[in-house]
Design a protein around this motif. Structure first.
Motif, PDB file in Angstrom:
ATOM      1  N   GLU A 117       0.873  -1.191   0.000  1.00  0.00           N
ATOM      2  CA  GLU A 117       0.000   0.000   0.000  1.00  0.00           C
ATOM      3  C   GLU A 117       0.899   1.227   0.000  1.00  0.00           C
ATOM      4  OE1 GLU A 117      -2.411  -0.370   3.543  1.00  0.00           O
ATOM      5  OE2 GLU A 117      -3.208  -2.304   2.923  1.00  0.00           O
ATOM      6  N   CYS A 144      -0.185   6.496   8.693  1.00  0.00           N
ATOM      7  CA  CYS A 144      -0.426   5.049   8.870  1.00  0.00           C
ATOM      8  C   CYS A 144       0.799   4.266   8.384  1.00  0.00           C
ATOM      9  CB  CYS A 144      -1.697   4.616   8.133  1.00  0.00           C
ATOM     10  SG  CYS A 144      -2.538   3.205   8.892  1.00  0.00           S
ATOM     11  N   HIS A 146       2.070   3.896   5.386  1.00  0.00           N
ATOM     12  CA  HIS A 146       1.941   3.114   4.147  1.00  0.00           C
ATOM     13  C   HIS A 146       3.124   3.317   3.204  1.00  0.00           C
ATOM     14  CE1 HIS A 146      -2.710   2.524   4.605  1.00  0.00           C
ATOM     15  NE2 HIS A 146      -2.024   2.130   5.651  1.00  0.00           N
ATOM     16  N   GLU A 181      -6.260   2.343   0.505  1.00  0.00           N
ATOM     17  CA  GLU A 181      -6.698   1.546   1.658  1.00  0.00           C
ATOM     18  C   GLU A 181      -7.402   2.433   2.670  1.00  0.00           C
ATOM     19  OE1 GLU A 181      -7.018  -0.307   5.416  1.00  0.00           O
ATOM     20  OE2 GLU A 181      -5.719   1.423   5.059  1.00  0.00           O
ATOM     21  N   GLU A 182      -6.936   3.694   2.767  1.00  0.00           N
ATOM     22  CA  GLU A 182      -7.528   4.629   3.745  1.00  0.00           C
ATOM     23  C   GLU A 182      -8.805   5.248   3.175  1.00  0.00           C
ATOM     24  OE1 GLU A 182      -6.485   4.732   6.621  1.00  0.00           O
ATOM     25  OE2 GLU A 182      -4.313   4.508   6.695  1.00  0.00           O
ATOM     26  N   HIS A 206       1.739  -4.640   8.266  1.00  0.00           N
ATOM     27  CA  HIS A 206       1.328  -3.274   8.531  1.00  0.00           C
ATOM     28  C   HIS A 206       2.219  -2.660   9.614  1.00  0.00           C
ATOM     29  CE1 HIS A 206      -0.927   0.332   9.227  1.00  0.00           C
ATOM     30  NE2 HIS A 206      -1.608   0.067   8.126  1.00  0.00           N
TER      31      HIS A 206
HETATM   32 ZN   LIG Z   1      -2.878   1.495   7.394  1.00  0.00          ZN
END
Ligand SMILES: [Zn+2]
Ligand SMILES: [Zn+2]
Length: 497
Positions: A117, A144, A146, A181-182, A206
Motif C-alpha cells: 500500500e 499510517c 503506508h 486503503e484509507e 502493517h
Molecule cells: Zn494502514
C-alpha cells in the motif's frame, strides 16, 4: 469468488497438482541436499540487508510524496520503476484503478503474492521530528506508515526474487500495488476483478508499535452516506409547506441509538451529520448522515446493515422525505489461517525485531513525552516479538481491505515496530517515525519476515496445501459479504469529494 470455475477444473487441477508436487518435491530435495533450510534463511536475510538501503530511500520518497488514495501517481510509478529495474514484469492500471499494479516474477505454481500500500492520510503532514511540526499545515501525511508498507513489501519481493533466481526455485512471486486503503476500498475492486483468482497464498504486513503476527481479526465494516431530500420553505412564514430533511436525519440517528442497545457489545456504530441545512430560517431540503457500522463477524454486520437501512427508510417515511444511499464502502474482517500463522510466528521470531541506536532512542524518548498515557512502553519492545495470540472478538480493532483478500485467498500478516512504542496509527507521531530511521528499521524487520515466509511457501508444497485446507475450514458455512453494489466502480474521487 469463481468457485464454480475452480470446481469444474478440479480433476485437471488435481492431476496437475500431483505432477507439480512431484516436481516440487524433487526440486526441494535437491535444494535441501545442497543447503540446510537454516542456511537458506540466512542467505535470504543477507539479500534483504543488501537491498535494504535502496528501499528505505524509496520509503522516504513516498513519505515525501504523501499522496491520497487513488491519487498515488508518483508513489505507484516509483515502485513500478524500481520493481521493473529489479527484474519484475509490471502490469499497471489493474481493475480500473489507475494506480494499481501487479509486478510478477517466475512462473507456475505456487503463486505467492505480497501486498503493498502507499496512500497517505489527509491533514497529517509532519516533519520527521519528535514535536508537532507539519511540512505544510493541513496537507496530507503518512500517519499510517503506508510509505513503509509499500516499500517494505517490495524489499521482501526483490530479495526473494534474487534468491529464487540464484537457487532456481520454481513458482510465481507477485507484488500487488494496492491503492486507496484509507478509504476507497482499493483491494475490494481488485478482488472483484479476479486479480487474486490464481493466487495460492497472500502475505501482508502493517506498520505498528510492536512486533507480532496478525492471524485474523480486524472488524468487518460498512459505511455509506444517507441522503434525505425534503421540501424547502420559510421556517416561520410557511413551515407547513416544507418537509425537513434534517428532521429525518435526526430520527435516523435516534433509531440507531435505540438499535444500539440490542446489538452485540463488540459492534461499533458511529456517524456524523455531514449536511444539515444551510440556514435555520429555511426548512432544509437536503440533509445527510454519514455512518459507519462494524463488527468482528461478517454475518452480524450484514444483519445490522439491513437494520440500519430500514431505520433510514422509516425515518424518511415518518417525515415525508425521500432517501437514497451513496458512497458505499465496505471492508471484510480478516480470516485467520492457523498453519500460516505458525510459520509466520516462527519466522518473525527468527528475525527478532531491532534495537534503536542512541540517536533513535533520543528521538523516541522526546516523542513519548507527547503521549497522554500512564504507562509508556519501554523502547526495548522493538526487539521483542509478541507471542501468537488467538483471535479475540473483543480486542479493540480497526478495519482494512486486506480482509476482502483474506476471504478469497489464504492470507497471513505481520505487524512490526515502525512507530515509537506507545504511538498509535493515524497520528502525527506515527507520521514522524515513518519518515526516519526508526520506521525504516521496523520496515526491514517486516521485509525479512515476509521473505522467509515466502521462501517457506515456495519450497514446501505441504505448507501451501495446509493453508488451503485451513482456508476451506475457516470459510465453511460462511459467505463473503460486501455492501458495495455490484455495478459500483472504484470511487477514484473518494478523497476529493
Ligand atoms: Zn494502514
Ligand atoms: Zn490507516
Amino acid at each position: 469468488m469463481d468457485r464454480s470455475f475452480s470446481s469444474s477444473l478440479f480433476l485437471a487441477t488435481k492431476i496437475r497438482t500431483l505432477l507439480c508436487l512431484a516436481a516440487a518435491a524433487a526440486l526441494f530435495a535437491a535444494t535441501a541436499s545442497a543447503q540446510a533450510p537454516g542456511n537458506a534463511h540466512a542467505q535470504l536475510l543477507q539479500l534483504v540487508d543488501k537491498n535494504a538501503a535502496q528501499w528505505q530511500q524509496v520509503s522516504k520518497q513516498i513519505w515525501d510524496f504523501a499522496e491520497l488514495g487513488y491519487h498515488e501517481t508518483k508513489s505507484s510509478q516509483l515502485l513500478q520503476e524500481q520493481l521493473t529495474a529489479a527484474g519484475f514484469k509490471v502490469q499497471e492500471g489493474v481493475a480500473n484503478e489507475p494506480t494499481a499494479f501487479i509486478a510478477s516474477y517466475g512462473e507456475g505454481k505456487p503463486v505467492v503474492a505480497i501486498l503493498g500500500e502507499f496512500d497517505a492520510l489527509p491533514g497529517l503532514s509532519q516533519k520527521a521530528v519528535p514535536t508537532r511540526d507539519p511540512v505544510t499545515a493541513g496537507a496530507s501525511g503518512h500517519g499510517c506508515g503506508h510509505n513503509l508498507l509499500g516499500a517494505g513489501a517490495a524489499l521482501a519481493a526483490v530479495a526473494l526474487k534474487q534468491y529464487m533466481q540464484e537457487h532456481h526455485i520454481a513458482g510465481t512471486l507477485r507484488y500487488y500495488g494496492t491503492p486507496a486503503e484509507e478509504g476507497g476500498s482499493g483491494k475490494v475492486f481488485l478482488v472483484r476483478d479476479g486479480a487474486f483468482k490464481d493466487v495460492d497464498v497472500v502475505l501482508h504486513w502493517h506498520p505498528e508499535n510492536h512486533n507480532s503476527v496478525t492471524n485474523g481479526g480486524e472488524l468487518a465494516m460498512v459505511s455509506a452516506k444517507f441522503n434525505f431530500h425534503g421540501i424547502a420553505a420559510h421556517a416561520a412564514l410557511a413551515p407547513d409547506r416544507g418537509r425537513s430533511a434534517l428532521d429525518a436525519v435526526m430520527l435516523m440517528g435516534n433509531g440507531v441509538e435505540f438499535m444500539r442497545e440490542h446489538v452485540p457489545s463488540n459492534s461499533r456504530i458511529h456517524y456524523i451529520i455531514s449536511k444539515g441545512g444551510v440556514a435555520p430560517n429555511i426548512v432544509p431540503d437536503l440533509a445527510q448522515i454519514e455512518l459507519i457500522a462494524r463488527s468482528p463477524f461478517a454475518a452480524t454486520l450484514k444483519d445490522e446493515w439491513e437494520w440500519i437501512q430500514n431505520i433510514a427508510k422509516g425515518a424518511a417515511l415518518m417525515i415525508g422525505t425521500t432517501m437514497d444511499v451513496s458512497g458505499n464502502e465496505s471492508y471484510a474482517n480478516i480470516l485467520p489461517n492457523d498453519p500460516l500463522a505458525a510459520v509466520a510466528q516462527k519466522n518473525l521470531q527468527e528475525v527478532g525485531g531491532y534495537t534503536m541506536n542512541a540517536d533513535e532512542q533520543k528521538f523516541a524518548l522526546e516523542l513519548q513525552k507527547t503521549f497522554k498515557m500512564d504507562n509508556v512502553p519501554s523502547l526495548d519492545t522493538t526487539h521483542e516479538v509478541e507471542p501468537l495470540r488467538k483471535f479475540d472478538p473483543n480486542q479493540p480493532a480497526a478495519s482494512t481491505d486486506v480482509g476482502d483478500v483474506s476471504w478469497s485467498v489464504p492470507t497471513i500478516g505481520f505487524l512490526t515496530a515502525t512507530f515509537v512504542p506507545g504511538s498509535v496509527a493515524h497520528t502525527w507521531q506515527a507520521a514522524a517515525a515513518s519518515g526516519m530511521s526508526i520506521g525504516q528499521q521496523g520496515m526491514v524487520v517486516a521485509a525479512k519476515a515476509i521473505a522467509l515466509t515466502g521462501l517457506d511457501l515456495l519450497t514446501d508444497p505441504g505448507l501451501v496445501q495446509a493453508a488451503k485446507d485451513d482456508f476451506k475450514k475457516q470459510t465453511a458455512g460462511k459467505s463473503y459479504f460486501t455492501a458495495i453494489p455490484p455495478d459500483q466502480k472504484p470511487p477514484l474521487n473518494y478523497r476529493s469529494e
